[in-house]
Design an enzyme around this catalytic site. Structure first.
Site, PDB file in Angstrom:
ATOM      1  N   LYS A   3      55.093  79.505  51.542  1.00  0.00           N
ATOM      2  CA  LYS A   3      53.666  80.503  51.148  1.00  0.00           C
ATOM      3  C   LYS A   3      54.405  81.212  51.224  1.00  0.00           C
ATOM      4  O   LYS A   3      54.412  82.118  49.997  1.00  0.00           O
ATOM      5  CB  LYS A   3      53.154  80.863  52.944  1.00  0.00           C
ATOM      6  CG  LYS A   3      51.958  79.307  53.027  1.00  0.00           C
ATOM      7  CD  LYS A   3      50.901  80.116  54.086  1.00  0.00           C
ATOM      8  CE  LYS A   3      51.161  80.250  55.811  1.00  0.00           C
ATOM      9  NZ  LYS A   3      52.029  79.854  56.228  1.00  0.00           N
ATOM     10  N   ASP A  57      59.239  87.807  55.690  1.00  0.00           N
ATOM     11  CA  ASP A  57      58.432  87.481  53.861  1.00  0.00           C
ATOM     12  C   ASP A  57      58.411  89.022  53.202  1.00  0.00           C
ATOM     13  O   ASP A  57      58.493  88.585  51.379  1.00  0.00           O
ATOM     14  CB  ASP A  57      57.055  87.444  54.053  1.00  0.00           C
ATOM     15  CG  ASP A  57      56.754  85.507  54.467  1.00  0.00           C
ATOM     16  OD1 ASP A  57      57.599  84.750  53.606  1.00  0.00           O
ATOM     17  OD2 ASP A  57      56.199  84.702  55.186  1.00  0.00           O
ATOM     18  N   ASP A 135      45.387  77.228  63.783  1.00  0.00           N
ATOM     19  CA  ASP A 135      46.337  78.330  64.630  1.00  0.00           C
ATOM     20  C   ASP A 135      45.326  79.166  65.498  1.00  0.00           C
ATOM     21  O   ASP A 135      43.940  80.140  64.680  1.00  0.00           O
ATOM     22  CB  ASP A 135      46.890  79.422  64.283  1.00  0.00           C
ATOM     23  CG  ASP A 135      48.429  78.405  64.407  1.00  0.00           C
ATOM     24  OD1 ASP A 135      48.235  77.187  64.390  1.00  0.00           O
ATOM     25  OD2 ASP A 135      49.380  79.476  63.640  1.00  0.00           O
ATOM     26  N   THR A 175      47.751  61.859  50.595  1.00  0.00           N
ATOM     27  CA  THR A 175      47.166  63.317  50.962  1.00  0.00           C
ATOM     28  C   THR A 175      46.029  63.493  52.139  1.00  0.00           C
ATOM     29  O   THR A 175      45.387  64.799  51.887  1.00  0.00           O
ATOM     30  CB  THR A 175      46.108  62.944  49.978  1.00  0.00           C
ATOM     31  OG1 THR A 175      45.410  61.896  49.748  1.00  0.00           O
ATOM     32  CG2 THR A 175      46.903  62.402  48.852  1.00  0.00           C
ATOM     33  N   LYS A 176      45.995  62.926  53.678  1.00  0.00           N
ATOM     34  CA  LYS A 176      45.398  62.775  54.561  1.00  0.00           C
ATOM     35  C   LYS A 176      45.986  64.346  54.602  1.00  0.00           C
ATOM     36  O   LYS A 176      44.649  65.244  55.509  1.00  0.00           O
ATOM     37  CB  LYS A 176      46.056  61.928  55.353  1.00  0.00           C
ATOM     38  CG  LYS A 176      44.644  60.684  55.809  1.00  0.00           C
ATOM     39  CD  LYS A 176      42.913  61.468  55.779  1.00  0.00           C
ATOM     40  CE  LYS A 176      42.595  60.061  55.717  1.00  0.00           C
ATOM     41  NZ  LYS A 176      41.915  59.501  54.402  1.00  0.00           N
ATOM     42  N   GLY A 345      73.510  93.056  63.694  1.00  0.00           N
ATOM     43  CA  GLY A 345      73.859  92.485  64.500  1.00  0.00           C
ATOM     44  C   GLY A 345      73.342  93.463  65.990  1.00  0.00           C
ATOM     45  O   GLY A 345      74.254  94.807  66.047  1.00  0.00           O
ATOM     46  N   CYS A 372      76.602  97.407  58.322  1.00  0.00           N
ATOM     47  CA  CYS A 372      76.279  98.181  59.799  1.00  0.00           C
ATOM     48  C   CYS A 372      77.406  97.842  61.318  1.00  0.00           C
ATOM     49  O   CYS A 372      77.875  98.058  60.710  1.00  0.00           O
ATOM     50  CB  CYS A 372      74.782  97.201  59.975  1.00  0.00           C
ATOM     51  SG  CYS A 372      74.211  98.857  61.258  1.00  0.00           S
ATOM     52  N   GLY A 374      78.812  95.106  61.080  1.00  0.00           N
ATOM     53  CA  GLY A 374      80.435  94.710  59.645  1.00  0.00           C
ATOM     54  C   GLY A 374      81.280  95.848  59.581  1.00  0.00           C
ATOM     55  O   GLY A 374      82.426  95.864  59.991  1.00  0.00           O
ATOM     56  N   HIS A 498      72.050  99.311  55.201  1.00  0.00           N
ATOM     57  CA  HIS A 498      71.851  97.435  54.649  1.00  0.00           C
ATOM     58  C   HIS A 498      71.523  97.518  53.646  1.00  0.00           C
ATOM     59  O   HIS A 498      70.554  97.367  53.498  1.00  0.00           O
ATOM     60  CB  HIS A 498      70.608  96.627  55.963  1.00  0.00           C
ATOM     61  CG  HIS A 498      71.181  96.988  56.782  1.00  0.00           C
ATOM     62  ND1 HIS A 498      71.303  95.860  57.272  1.00  0.00           N
ATOM     63  CD2 HIS A 498      70.915  97.627  58.063  1.00  0.00           C
ATOM     64  CE1 HIS A 498      71.777  95.474  58.722  1.00  0.00           C
ATOM     65  NE2 HIS A 498      71.577  97.245  58.795  1.00  0.00           N
ATOM     66  N   GLU A 500      71.593  94.700  51.625  1.00  0.00           N
ATOM     67  CA  GLU A 500      70.591  93.483  51.096  1.00  0.00           C
ATOM     68  C   GLU A 500      69.624  93.363  50.989  1.00  0.00           C
ATOM     69  O   GLU A 500      68.440  92.825  49.848  1.00  0.00           O
ATOM     70  CB  GLU A 500      70.962  92.452  52.199  1.00  0.00           C
ATOM     71  CG  GLU A 500      70.814  92.727  53.864  1.00  0.00           C
ATOM     72  CD  GLU A 500      70.858  93.129  54.796  1.00  0.00           C
ATOM     73  OE1 GLU A 500      71.991  94.284  53.949  1.00  0.00           O
ATOM     74  OE2 GLU A 500      70.992  93.347  55.369  1.00  0.00           O
TER      75      GLU A 500
HETATM   76  N1  GLN Z   1      74.698  97.716  67.362  1.00  0.00           N
HETATM   77  C1  GLN Z   1      74.837  98.032  65.794  1.00  0.00           C
HETATM   78  C2  GLN Z   1      73.452  99.273  66.061  1.00  0.00           C
HETATM   79  O1  GLN Z   1      72.519  99.721  67.016  1.00  0.00           O
HETATM   80  C3  GLN Z   1      74.315  97.448  64.445  1.00  0.00           C
HETATM   81  C4  GLN Z   1      73.160  97.452  64.110  1.00  0.00           C
HETATM   82  C5  GLN Z   1      73.275  96.323  62.661  1.00  0.00           C
HETATM   83  O2  GLN Z   1      74.397  96.003  63.069  1.00  0.00           O
HETATM   84  N2  GLN Z   1      71.668  96.393  62.068  1.00  0.00           N
HETATM   85  O3  GLN Z   1      74.373 100.140  65.188  1.00  0.00           O
END
Ligand code: GLN
Length: 524
Positions: A3, A57, A135, A175-176, A345, A372, A374, A498, A500
């Protein structure tokens, strides 16, 4: 089902005709936002400029369209109830009994209309309702949609329904499920005007006529979103070829210029021109679910388009590296990695595996990109393996470390609530002269989005830089480290933000582009 991609592709087509499009996502879950959910539950958390932690999204919308995205563009059941209950506590309902209809549905409608009215030049708002018809949770949203279609009048509001056409053994298309799902919509009081059928192949004329007969939808308003073996970014072109935008605009009585799809076709040409492959190892902890690092994977793909190379994603669970003695055998021997990316993370699991991957990339001169967490991993590796502080760590993972090279922001120390309390959203970073980050952005003032609690600890700046780690960018007041780079290395860089989230298929993020270029050149 797709979607998000279907809504975004329609948005892209309407924009290509010069219309001002706004995108809104309605999520029926009770969470106020996606920020407190594990990526395993609902994929990545997409962050907007104003620091909203939203559904992934919105990332699709950002990659396909130019719709400005903020807190207002993401509506959840949690937010809606939160607002209505607060009004009730303030006595604003003047003694009335507060109910789903009209109070909850009014709140939903007013939020959608607020986006429409944000700018007098807005032409179309595309509202995607998450979940599946039937739902329990999505009923108030569908009911609000029904009321809105009725109140605005059919010419001003249109219902597009995405359905499934599965293929059963023997290659027969069924198509059901589509018939049943349209019936369920009709029971909600909504007659779809347009159907987008998700099918393995393009539907022929007779199948479309059959669907039309059962659903009261005109057969020229039945479209197929078929499986593509190129890229999801071809879908706007696929819909254009089926005249989806023409039918939608005709039904809404909107006149517009012809579609200009140059940017999309140029992107597809770049896609076809890619030569060779680079293998990028993504070392993280949510590897089983592709959606968990969605924007990162998409940004790598965008970078491949600009660097004329196919980016192969090699998903490496960091726990696997944690357990192994010989990282070299995994990363070089088995996986033949040309570049390492450690994404964002939270939490302790797998951290030591990420540190091993960073140390390997640093010592073997393999391009490394840290985002981040990383970047924090680069700093921990530097502390442990260059400065020789075995217990160097972030206080997120080890409160007792004698060398907390990453630690909590001062203002975060007393925070007790988890929702929306991190350093969030757009802020400014200033790149130092002679750095790779400056070379990538080509300007020293950089605006990117943040989502984190912990920071490079300023106590260690002198020792870190004294031993060669480069601090390549800071906040404008110089108080926070935003980017570190490895010296004497083909491309080793980590950022606290970030990038990305702002990457597009038609314009890759500069850091992703340079990372992939480095991996490609290194391989040569
Ligand atoms: N856990 C780390 C922090 O809170 C990194 C956060 C993240 O990578 N978005 O600073």
């Amino acid at each position: 089902m797709g979607k998000g991609v279907a809504a975004s592709s329609l948005g892209a087509l309407l924009e290509s005709r010069g219309l001002n499009v706004r995108m809104v996502k309605c999520d029926p879950y009770i969470n106020v936002d996606a920020g407190t959910m594990s990526p395993y539950q609902h994929g990545e958390v997409y962050v907007t400029d104003d620091g909203a932690e939203t559904d992934l999204d919105l990332g699709n919308y950002a990659r396909f369209t130019g719709s400005p995205l903020s807190r207002a563009n993401s509506i959840t059941t949690g937010q809606v109830y939160d607002a209505v209950i607060r009004k009730e506590r303030e006595g604003r309902f003047l003694g009335r009994c507060v109910q789903v209809i009209p109070h909850i549905t009014d709140e939903i409608k007013s939020r959608i209309l607020a986006v429409a009215r944000e700018d007098p030049d807005n032409d179309v708002v595309i509202v995607e309702i998450g979940g599946t018809v039937g739902d329990i949770e999505s009923i108030p949203f569908l009911e609000a949609a029904r009321q809105l279609i009725h109140e605005l009048g059919r010419i001003n509001a249109l219902s597009v329904h995405l359905t499934l056409i599965p293929e059963v053994a023997g290659g027969e298309l069924k198509t059901k499920p589509t018939q049943h799902s349209v019936k369920a919509m009709q029971e909600m009081g909504i007659q779809p005007d347009v159907l987008i059928c998700r099918a393995p192949v393009v539907l022929d004329e007779s199948t479309r006529r059959k669907i039309a007969l059962f659903t009261n939808v005109e057969s020229d308003a039945v479209f197929t979103s078929y499986d593509v073996d190129t890229t999801i970014y071809e879908i706007p072109i696929i819909f254009f070829n089926q005249k989806l935008d023409q039918v939608v605009l005709k039904k809404m009585g909107v006149e517009s210029r012809h579609a200009k799809l140059n940017a999309w076709s140029a992107m597809m040409e770049r896609f076809a021109r890619r030569k060779g492959k680079v293998r990028i190892g993504i070392v993280g902890k949510y590897m089983e679910l592709h959606d968990a690092y969605k924007s990162v994977y998409e940004a790598l793909f965008h970078a491949g388009l600009e660097c004329a190379v196919e980016v192969e994603l090699v998903k490496i669970d960091s726990s696997r590296l944690e357990e192994t003695e010989n990282v070299e055998t995994v990363l070089n021997g088995e996986e033949k990695i040309d570049g390492i990316l450690v994404p964002g993370g939270f939490g302790q699991r797998g951290i030591n595996g990420m540190v091993k991957a960073a140390a390997w990339a640093r010592t073997n001169k393999v391009p490394y990109f840290g985002i981040c967490l990383g970047m924090q991993i680069m700093v921990i590796d530097w502390g442990r393996n260059v400065l020789g502080w075995e217990d160097a760590d972030s206080t997120e993972f080890n409160q007792d470390s004698k060398h907390p090279v990453i630690s909590l922001l001062e203002e975060q120390v007393d925070v007790k609530n988890y929702g929306g309390t991190m350093r969030l959203g757009k802020s400014e970073t200033v790149a130092e002269p002679g750095t790779r980050i400056l070379a990538a952005y080509k300007e020293k003032n950089i605006w990117e989005r943040h989502r984190h609690r912990y920071e490079f600890s300023n106590k260690y700046r002198t020792e870190m830089t004294g031993s060669g780690l480069k601090i390549a960018a800071l906040t404008p007041d110089g108080s926070l480290v935003e980017c570190v780079e490895w010296p004497d290395h083909p491309w080793g860089l980590g950022v606290q933000f970030h990038p990305e989230f702002k990457s597009k298929p038609t314009a890759a993020s500069p850091l992703f582009r340079d990372f992939i270029a480095a991996a490609r050149d290194q391989k040569k």
